[in-house]
Write an enzyme that holds these catalytic residues in place. Sequence first.
Site, PDB file in Angstrom:
ATOM      1  N   HIS A   1      -7.029 -13.824   7.068  1.00 41.64           N
ATOM      2  CA  HIS A   1      -5.685 -13.305   7.332  1.00 41.64           C
ATOM      3  C   HIS A   1      -5.706 -12.177   8.360  1.00 41.64           C
ATOM      4  O   HIS A   1      -4.816 -11.323   8.359  1.00 41.64           O
ATOM      5  CB  HIS A   1      -5.046 -12.828   6.027  1.00 41.64           C
ATOM      6  CG  HIS A   1      -4.902 -13.913   5.003  1.00 41.64           C
ATOM      7  ND1 HIS A   1      -4.032 -14.967   5.156  1.00 41.64           N
ATOM      8  CD2 HIS A   1      -5.551 -14.119   3.821  1.00 41.64           C
ATOM      9  CE1 HIS A   1      -4.129 -15.773   4.107  1.00 41.64           C
ATOM     10  NE2 HIS A   1      -5.043 -15.286   3.293  1.00 41.64           N
TER      11      HIS A   1
ATOM     12  N   ARG B   1       0.788 -11.489   4.299  1.00 38.82           N
ATOM     13  CA  ARG B   1       2.226 -11.779   4.312  1.00 38.82           C
ATOM     14  C   ARG B   1       2.917 -11.396   5.622  1.00 38.82           C
ATOM     15  O   ARG B   1       4.115 -11.584   5.765  1.00 38.82           O
ATOM     16  CB  ARG B   1       2.908 -11.090   3.122  1.00 38.82           C
ATOM     17  CG  ARG B   1       2.422 -11.645   1.788  1.00 38.82           C
ATOM     18  CD  ARG B   1       3.166 -11.056   0.627  1.00 38.82           C
ATOM     19  NE  ARG B   1       4.593 -11.374   0.667  1.00 38.82           N
ATOM     20  CZ  ARG B   1       5.490 -10.900  -0.197  1.00 38.82           C
ATOM     21  NH1 ARG B   1       5.093 -10.079  -1.165  1.00 38.82           N
ATOM     22  NH2 ARG B   1       6.763 -11.221  -0.097  1.00 38.82           N
TER      23      ARG B   1
ATOM     24  N   ARG C   1      13.870  -3.239  -7.539  1.00 40.78           N
ATOM     25  CA  ARG C   1      12.420  -3.242  -7.709  1.00 40.78           C
ATOM     26  C   ARG C   1      12.058  -3.384  -9.183  1.00 40.78           C
ATOM     27  O   ARG C   1      12.659  -2.750 -10.053  1.00 40.78           O
ATOM     28  CB  ARG C   1      11.804  -1.939  -7.170  1.00 40.78           C
ATOM     29  CG  ARG C   1      12.124  -1.645  -5.717  1.00 40.78           C
ATOM     30  CD  ARG C   1      11.584  -2.710  -4.776  1.00 40.78           C
ATOM     31  NE  ARG C   1      10.135  -2.827  -4.835  1.00 40.78           N
ATOM     32  CZ  ARG C   1       9.290  -2.052  -4.147  1.00 40.78           C
ATOM     33  NH1 ARG C   1       9.767  -1.101  -3.348  1.00 40.78           N
ATOM     34  NH2 ARG C   1       7.986  -2.234  -4.236  1.00 40.78           N
TER      35      ARG C   1
ATOM     36  N   PRO D   1       0.839  -1.204   0.000  1.00 37.30           N
ATOM     37  CA  PRO D   1       0.000   0.000   0.000  1.00 37.30           C
ATOM     38  C   PRO D   1       0.874   1.254   0.000  1.00 37.30           C
ATOM     39  O   PRO D   1       1.818   1.373   0.785  1.00 37.30           O
ATOM     40  CB  PRO D   1      -0.799  -0.130   1.300  1.00 37.30           C
ATOM     41  CG  PRO D   1      -0.816  -1.599   1.590  1.00 37.30           C
ATOM     42  CD  PRO D   1       0.519  -2.103   1.111  1.00 37.30           C
ATOM     43  N   GLU D   2       0.560   2.161  -0.900  1.00 40.79           N
ATOM     44  CA  GLU D   2       1.309   3.406  -1.022  1.00 40.79           C
ATOM     45  C   GLU D   2       0.424   4.563  -0.565  1.00 40.79           C
ATOM     46  O   GLU D   2      -0.652   4.343  -0.005  1.00 40.79           O
ATOM     47  CB  GLU D   2       1.789   3.569  -2.467  1.00 40.79           C
ATOM     48  CG  GLU D   2       2.648   2.391  -2.937  1.00 40.79           C
ATOM     49  CD  GLU D   2       3.099   2.502  -4.385  1.00 40.79           C
ATOM     50  OE1 GLU D   2       3.183   3.642  -4.907  1.00 40.79           O
ATOM     51  OE2 GLU D   2       3.364   1.456  -5.008  1.00 40.79           O
TER      52      GLU D   2
ATOM     53  N   LYS E   1       3.446   6.289   4.183  1.00 40.16           N
ATOM     54  CA  LYS E   1       2.679   5.046   4.155  1.00 40.16           C
ATOM     55  C   LYS E   1       2.236   4.611   5.548  1.00 40.16           C
ATOM     56  O   LYS E   1       1.789   3.476   5.727  1.00 40.16           O
ATOM     57  CB  LYS E   1       3.527   3.943   3.506  1.00 40.16           C
ATOM     58  CG  LYS E   1       4.013   4.289   2.099  1.00 40.16           C
ATOM     59  CD  LYS E   1       4.954   3.211   1.567  1.00 40.16           C
ATOM     60  CE  LYS E   1       5.606   3.644   0.264  1.00 40.16           C
ATOM     61  NZ  LYS E   1       6.535   2.613  -0.248  1.00 40.16           N
TER      62      LYS E   1
END
Length: 267
Positions: free
Chosen positions: A82, A100, A254, A2-3, A53
């Site tokens: 999750h 994650r 990246r 998420p940005e 963020k």
Amino acid sequence: MPELPEVETTRRRLRPLVLGQTLRQVVHRDPARYRNTALAEGRRILEVDRRGKFLLFALEGGVELVAHLGMTGGFRLEPTPHTRAALVLEGRTLYFHDPRRFGRLFGVRRGDYREIPLLLRLGPEPLSEAFAFPGFFRGLKESARPLKALLLDQRLAAGVGNIYADEALFRARLSPFRPARSLTEEEARRLYRALREVLAEAVELGGSTLSDQSYRQPDGLPGGFQTRHAVYGREGLPCPACGRPVERRVVAGRGTHFCPTCQGEGP
């Protein structure tokens, strides 16, 4: 990950639901990942802010609960398979969804970010008045790093990540491989405008939900900006401007998507 647009969307959706509520309990089983959360318990939520963020729940008594969503984290109004932590309020519960497990929660005294060093070195917010062109241009001229790497650094513009760096560079017609200090003032202005435009549009559309579906808004709805991606996640597909296939290479570790015709071939 998420940005800025995804975190800002989360902030805007959560704020009217939690303002004035007392955070009764933070439930989790991982004190290494969710640190000192007991400090936040029993305190009323005064504001929900964002820096880069990070989400910051400002609580009474000079305390903050700081949330970093990691690679796949987000707050949901309903539990998911999750769910890793839960913020129990008076009238509802917020569920921290994180497949994650890279997300973090920190209970801190307001402004004491010694445990969160990234927060201490964030640059200006790119959608704020503090993000002025002279400082942006100076930051470019002081760096020999590739543009993509510098945009991800967080010191030039807080909250920019892989998606929006790629999209802004495409919109500005600049190669992600260009040394930042090589930009002319006109090129730098193009990038400055493109960055602000892309981020503002993405916030308006609720962020980007990618194929892994890891990001969704708190009510479970997807974001909408992914339909406007020109290059990100479109390797091999035609560039919307010239038709040449979008390419993907690695910059600063990246994956980076770009059009060799519109932006330059790169190394």
